[in-house]
Motif scaffolding. Structure first.
Motif, PDB file in Angstrom:
ATOM      1  N   TYR A  86      28.382  -0.625 -18.437  1.00 35.78           N
ATOM      2  CA  TYR A  86      28.388  -2.084 -18.451  1.00 35.78           C
ATOM      3  C   TYR A  86      29.616  -2.600 -17.704  1.00 35.78           C
ATOM      4  O   TYR A  86      30.753  -2.184 -17.968  1.00 35.78           O
ATOM      5  CB  TYR A  86      28.410  -2.578 -19.899  1.00 35.78           C
ATOM      6  N   ALA A  87      29.412  -3.502 -16.744  1.00 35.46           N
ATOM      7  CA  ALA A  87      30.502  -3.983 -15.901  1.00 35.46           C
ATOM      8  C   ALA A  87      31.380  -4.971 -16.660  1.00 35.46           C
ATOM      9  O   ALA A  87      30.883  -5.899 -17.316  1.00 35.46           O
ATOM     10  CB  ALA A  87      29.933  -4.648 -14.651  1.00 35.46           C
ATOM     11  N   LYS A  88      32.709  -4.749 -16.585  1.00 40.68           N
ATOM     12  CA  LYS A  88      33.680  -5.639 -17.209  1.00 40.68           C
ATOM     13  C   LYS A  88      34.754  -5.994 -16.184  1.00 40.68           C
ATOM     14  O   LYS A  88      35.144  -5.151 -15.354  1.00 40.68           O
ATOM     15  CB  LYS A  88      34.316  -4.970 -18.433  1.00 40.68           C
ATOM     16  N   PRO A  89      35.259  -7.243 -16.226  1.00 37.79           N
ATOM     17  CA  PRO A  89      36.218  -7.668 -15.211  1.00 37.79           C
ATOM     18  C   PRO A  89      37.549  -6.920 -15.257  1.00 37.79           C
ATOM     19  O   PRO A  89      38.241  -6.846 -14.247  1.00 37.79           O
ATOM     20  CB  PRO A  89      36.410  -9.156 -15.497  1.00 37.79           C
ATOM     21  N   ASP A  90      37.922  -6.354 -16.388  1.00 40.00           N
ATOM     22  CA  ASP A  90      39.212  -5.695 -16.528  1.00 40.00           C
ATOM     23  C   ASP A  90      39.124  -4.168 -16.375  1.00 40.00           C
ATOM     24  O   ASP A  90      40.110  -3.466 -16.621  1.00 40.00           O
ATOM     25  CB  ASP A  90      39.856  -6.037 -17.877  1.00 40.00           C
ATOM     26  N   LEU A  91      37.955  -3.693 -16.006  1.00 45.63           N
ATOM     27  CA  LEU A  91      37.764  -2.252 -15.832  1.00 45.63           C
ATOM     28  C   LEU A  91      37.096  -1.969 -14.489  1.00 45.63           C
ATOM     29  O   LEU A  91      36.270  -2.761 -14.023  1.00 45.63           O
ATOM     30  CB  LEU A  91      36.895  -1.676 -16.952  1.00 45.63           C
ATOM     31  N   PRO A  92      37.428  -0.841 -13.857  1.00 48.68           N
ATOM     32  CA  PRO A  92      36.754  -0.478 -12.603  1.00 48.68           C
ATOM     33  C   PRO A  92      35.343   0.014 -12.878  1.00 48.68           C
ATOM     34  O   PRO A  92      34.987   0.297 -14.030  1.00 48.68           O
ATOM     35  CB  PRO A  92      37.638   0.659 -12.075  1.00 48.68           C
ATOM     36  N   PRO A  93      34.499   0.113 -11.843  1.00 45.45           N
ATOM     37  CA  PRO A  93      33.147   0.660 -12.033  1.00 45.45           C
ATOM     38  C   PRO A  93      33.222   2.060 -12.642  1.00 45.45           C
ATOM     39  O   PRO A  93      34.054   2.881 -12.240  1.00 45.45           O
ATOM     40  CB  PRO A  93      32.572   0.694 -10.623  1.00 45.45           C
ATOM     41  N   ARG A  94      32.363   2.324 -13.613  1.00 41.79           N
ATOM     42  CA  ARG A  94      32.381   3.606 -14.314  1.00 41.79           C
ATOM     43  C   ARG A  94      30.982   4.204 -14.344  1.00 41.79           C
ATOM     44  O   ARG A  94      30.017   3.537 -14.680  1.00 41.79           O
ATOM     45  CB  ARG A  94      32.877   3.413 -15.750  1.00 41.79           C
ATOM     46  N   VAL A  95      30.903   5.459 -13.962  1.00 40.16           N
ATOM     47  CA  VAL A  95      29.636   6.194 -13.960  1.00 40.16           C
ATOM     48  C   VAL A  95      29.426   6.810 -15.328  1.00 40.16           C
ATOM     49  O   VAL A  95      30.346   7.414 -15.906  1.00 40.16           O
ATOM     50  CB  VAL A  95      29.612   7.282 -12.880  1.00 40.16           C
ATOM     51  N   ILE A  96      28.219   6.658 -15.890  1.00 39.23           N
ATOM     52  CA  ILE A  96      27.879   7.313 -17.148  1.00 39.23           C
ATOM     53  C   ILE A  96      27.451   8.739 -16.854  1.00 39.23           C
ATOM     54  O   ILE A  96      26.500   8.956 -16.096  1.00 39.23           O
ATOM     55  CB  ILE A  96      26.735   6.555 -17.863  1.00 39.23           C
ATOM     56  N   PRO A  97      28.127   9.710 -17.410  1.00 39.00           N
ATOM     57  CA  PRO A  97      27.757  11.110 -17.124  1.00 39.00           C
ATOM     58  C   PRO A  97      26.408  11.447 -17.770  1.00 39.00           C
ATOM     59  O   PRO A  97      26.032  10.902 -18.797  1.00 39.00           O
ATOM     60  CB  PRO A  97      28.889  11.913 -17.772  1.00 39.00           C
ATOM     61  N   ASP A  98      25.712  12.356 -17.135  1.00 38.36           N
ATOM     62  CA  ASP A  98      24.420  12.815 -17.670  1.00 38.36           C
ATOM     63  C   ASP A  98      24.636  13.571 -18.970  1.00 38.36           C
ATOM     64  O   ASP A  98      25.621  14.271 -19.145  1.00 38.36           O
ATOM     65  CB  ASP A  98      23.698  13.704 -16.664  1.00 38.36           C
ATOM     66  N   ASP A 132       0.771  -1.245   0.000  1.00 36.19           N
ATOM     67  CA  ASP A 132       0.000   0.000   0.000  1.00 36.19           C
ATOM     68  C   ASP A 132       0.801   1.293   0.000  1.00 36.19           C
ATOM     69  O   ASP A 132       0.230   2.372   0.127  1.00 36.19           O
ATOM     70  CB  ASP A 132      -0.926   0.010   1.230  1.00 36.19           C
ATOM     71  N   THR A 133       2.126   1.233  -0.122  1.00 39.69           N
ATOM     72  CA  THR A 133       2.925   2.450  -0.020  1.00 39.69           C
ATOM     73  C   THR A 133       3.617   2.732  -1.349  1.00 39.69           C
ATOM     74  O   THR A 133       4.376   1.902  -1.844  1.00 39.69           O
ATOM     75  CB  THR A 133       3.974   2.326   1.100  1.00 39.69           C
ATOM     76  N   TYR A 134       3.361   3.922  -1.881  1.00 43.62           N
ATOM     77  CA  TYR A 134       3.856   4.305  -3.204  1.00 43.62           C
ATOM     78  C   TYR A 134       4.974   5.344  -3.059  1.00 43.62           C
ATOM     79  O   TYR A 134       4.928   6.207  -2.186  1.00 43.62           O
ATOM     80  CB  TYR A 134       2.720   4.872  -4.055  1.00 43.62           C
ATOM     81  N   PHE A 135       5.965   5.255  -3.954  1.00 48.04           N
ATOM     82  CA  PHE A 135       7.107   6.154  -3.911  1.00 48.04           C
ATOM     83  C   PHE A 135       7.371   6.698  -5.309  1.00 48.04           C
ATOM     84  O   PHE A 135       7.251   5.974  -6.297  1.00 48.04           O
ATOM     85  CB  PHE A 135       8.366   5.415  -3.447  1.00 48.04           C
ATOM     86  N   ASP A 136       7.772   7.982  -5.374  1.00 47.85           N
ATOM     87  CA  ASP A 136       8.284   8.487  -6.641  1.00 47.85           C
ATOM     88  C   ASP A 136       9.773   8.155  -6.719  1.00 47.85           C
ATOM     89  O   ASP A 136      10.369   7.663  -5.762  1.00 47.85           O
ATOM     90  CB  ASP A 136       8.017   9.981  -6.826  1.00 47.85           C
ATOM     91  N   THR A 137      10.379   8.399  -7.859  1.00 48.30           N
ATOM     92  CA  THR A 137      11.760   7.961  -8.067  1.00 48.30           C
ATOM     93  C   THR A 137      12.635   9.092  -8.572  1.00 48.30           C
ATOM     94  O   THR A 137      12.167  10.021  -9.222  1.00 48.30           O
ATOM     95  CB  THR A 137      11.825   6.806  -9.091  1.00 48.30           C
ATOM     96  N   SER A 138      13.908   8.974  -8.270  1.00 50.41           N
ATOM     97  CA  SER A 138      14.916   9.866  -8.855  1.00 50.41           C
ATOM     98  C   SER A 138      16.194   9.066  -9.010  1.00 50.41           C
ATOM     99  O   SER A 138      16.519   8.206  -8.179  1.00 50.41           O
ATOM    100  CB  SER A 138      15.156  11.095  -7.974  1.00 50.41           C
ATOM    101  N   ALA A 139      16.926   9.332 -10.076  1.00 48.55           N
ATOM    102  CA  ALA A 139      18.132   8.573 -10.352  1.00 48.55           C
ATOM    103  C   ALA A 139      19.280   9.012  -9.439  1.00 48.55           C
ATOM    104  O   ALA A 139      19.475  10.207  -9.200  1.00 48.55           O
ATOM    105  CB  ALA A 139      18.534   8.741 -11.813  1.00 48.55           C
ATOM    106  N   ILE A 140      20.031   8.038  -8.909  1.00 51.17           N
ATOM    107  CA  ILE A 140      21.234   8.336  -8.128  1.00 51.17           C
ATOM    108  C   ILE A 140      22.424   8.462  -9.069  1.00 51.17           C
ATOM    109  O   ILE A 140      23.141   9.455  -9.063  1.00 51.17           O
ATOM    110  CB  ILE A 140      21.489   7.231  -7.088  1.00 51.17           C
ATOM    111  N   LYS A 141      22.647   7.448  -9.857  1.00 52.54           N
ATOM    112  CA  LYS A 141      23.698   7.454 -10.870  1.00 52.54           C
ATOM    113  C   LYS A 141      23.427   6.324 -11.850  1.00 52.54           C
ATOM    114  O   LYS A 141      22.725   5.364 -11.531  1.00 52.54           O
ATOM    115  CB  LYS A 141      25.088   7.311 -10.262  1.00 52.54           C
ATOM    116  N   ARG A 142      24.014   6.454 -13.030  1.00 48.98           N
ATOM    117  CA  ARG A 142      23.880   5.423 -14.049  1.00 48.98           C
ATOM    118  C   ARG A 142      25.253   4.846 -14.323  1.00 48.98           C
ATOM    119  O   ARG A 142      26.213   5.578 -14.585  1.00 48.98           O
ATOM    120  CB  ARG A 142      23.274   6.011 -15.323  1.00 48.98           C
ATOM    121  N   MET A 143      25.339   3.488 -14.254  1.00 47.56           N
ATOM    122  CA  MET A 143      26.626   2.827 -14.346  1.00 47.56           C
ATOM    123  C   MET A 143      26.831   2.199 -15.724  1.00 47.56           C
ATOM    124  O   MET A 143      25.889   1.693 -16.338  1.00 47.56           O
ATOM    125  CB  MET A 143      26.741   1.746 -13.275  1.00 47.56           C
TER     126      MET A 143
END
Length: 211
Positions: free
Chosen positions: A199-211, A186-197
């Protein structure tokens, strides 16, 4: 706090339902639009839509047990079609009201003030107030013996979406579509993006996609 399976079994029925329904976290809030063979419409809010695959484009829907009370399931099995419609913030009250157990002769569209929208050749109504809607064709139905629920697998026939909500890479900007999410029953929430990542690859660190 440590809650055992026995503690869960000993809970009051309604308390147990509220507890277990909240454990899976935020869920999609969707209105499922159907019609029977005579064209009488039905609309029900559900939070169990799950992505199964992209090629072919498949979504699964879990429908609770209930036999003749489950008008949505009966209509899907009768016509082989249904719609999935995102709930937006301005629709929450009407969308939630579709969970009431109206008699089969009463359309939830009429009862809640939501508007059925038809597409030529497609036998199930969409919701006119929804920003994002999908026309679905039934591909598989399984009656699950473990708890008498029903697994409905559908293929996406078409999608209706505002052009501004579709990113260049094909992803949908759900926040700009005002899509809400549901927690528990019964509880509804609106949404907002924190960050967009990226595609994860084993030879690369986590990377944020810029807006």
């Amino acid at each position: 706090m440590h809650i055992t399976s026995q503690d869960i079994q000993d809970m009051d029925k309604r308390r147990r339902a509220a507890f277990i329904n909240s454990l899976s976290g935020y869920k999609p809030a969707n209105l499922i639009g159907t019609a029977d063979a005579a064209g009488n419409t039905n609309l029900a809010i559900m939070s169990s839509v799950v992505h199964l695959g992209s090629h072919p484009p498949l979504l699964a829907l879990v429908i609770r047990p209930g036999g003749e009370e489950r008008h949505t399931l009966a209509n899907i099995l009768a016509t082989g079609h249904y719609s999935i419609n995102h709930v937006s913030a301005h629709m929450v009250e009407a969308a939630h009201q579709t969970a009431a157990r109206y008699h089969r002769d009463v359309s939830e569209f009429d009862a809640t003030g939501l508007t059925p929208k038809w597409r030529d050749g497609f036998p199930a109504p969409l919701v006119a107030e929804a920003e994002i809607s999908m026309g679905m064709a039934l591909r598989e139905h399984q009656h699950l013996a473990i708890n008498e629920t029903h697994l409905v697998i559908g293929e996406i026939n078409f999608v209706e979406i505002p052009e501004h909500c579709l990113r260049e890479d094909g992803a949908i900007d759900l926040a700009s579509a005002d899509t809400v999410v549901l927690a528990g029953l019964d509880t509804y929430f609106d949404t907002s993006a924190i960050k967009r990542m990226a595609y994860a690859k084993p030879d690369l660190p986590p990377r944020v996609i810029p807006d």
